[in-house]
Design an enzyme around this catalytic site. Structure first.
Site, mmCIF file in Angstrom:
data_model
loop_
_atom_site.group_PDB
_atom_site.id
_atom_site.type_symbol
_atom_site.label_atom_id
_atom_site.label_comp_id
_atom_site.label_asym_id
_atom_site.label_seq_id
_atom_site.Cartn_x
_atom_site.Cartn_y
_atom_site.Cartn_z
ATOM 1 C CE LYS A 1 -9.554 15.634 4.474
ATOM 2 N NZ LYS A 1 -10.847 15.680 5.159
ATOM 3 C CG HIS B 1 -18.131 15.506 12.187
ATOM 4 N ND1 HIS B 1 -16.885 15.569 12.782
ATOM 5 C CD2 HIS B 1 -17.926 15.695 10.854
ATOM 6 C CE1 HIS B 1 -15.977 15.777 11.849
ATOM 7 N NE2 HIS B 1 -16.578 15.871 10.675
ATOM 8 C CB SER C 1 -11.501 17.415 11.732
ATOM 9 O OG SER C 1 -12.713 16.781 12.029
ATOM 10 N NE ARG D 1 -16.708 23.411 7.316
ATOM 11 C CZ ARG D 1 -15.830 22.433 7.178
ATOM 12 N NH1 ARG D 1 -15.776 21.469 8.050
ATOM 13 N NH2 ARG D 1 -14.988 22.422 6.171
#
Length: 165
Positions: free
Chosen positions: A45, A21, A132, A94
């Protein structure tokens, strides 16, 4: 004619903020006049760290960056962008899986609000494996999360578990 400010929103849960990040925001700084790190509530989440903790971490990581602001929101990212007068959404990629997921969201956002563009930045090669979820898993099992976190961010509980072993 005066140029409108280039305001971007980088939405995420930042649970916790990672080196990935941090690197993405630092690379994006020259492109924008202001970047809002917007901690969104995602009903899908379950977060591990409190909203207050995540805000504090982001403020610590970017304390020397005047163009970076930290906030939170509930609802659609596009609605938050309109409130902030942002015309860009910043997202990191990513992998090709990230691209497929993010492309669908970007296209939906474009359909709802054509004046807001999504800007994708490909992650730094050395940071593409960091996310994360992985950091939370390492933390949950007492591993050392420091290699994955920005300088100054320490997940205390994980460090305490290591000392007990």
């Amino acid at each position: 004619m005066e140029r409108l400010p280039r305001i971007a929103v980088y939405p995420g849960t930042f649970d916790p903020v990672t080196r990935g990040h941090e690197a993405l925001v630092k690379r994006a700084l020259p492109m924008f006049d202001e970047i809002w790190l917007a901690i969104g509530h995602n009903a899908k989440k379950q977060t591990m760290f409190s909203l207050e903790q995540r805000i504090a971490w982001l403020e610590l990581v970017f304390k020397d960056e005047a163009k970076v602001k930290v906030d939170y929101f509930d609802g659609l990212t596009i609605q938050y962008c309109k409130r902030r007068q942002a015309t860009f959404i910043l997202r990191g990629l990513r992998s090709s899986t990230d691209f497929e997921f993010e492309r669908n969201i970007a296209q939906a956002n474009q359909a709802m609000e054509p004046g807001i563009e999504t800007v994708f930045l490909v992650s730094d090669p050395g940071l593409s494996a960091i996310n994360s979820s992985i950091v939370r898993d390492i933390y949950r099992h007492g591993g050392d999360t420091r290699p994955f976190l920005p300088k100054g961010i320490v997940l205390e509980q994980a460090m305490d578990r290591q000392k007990k072993r």
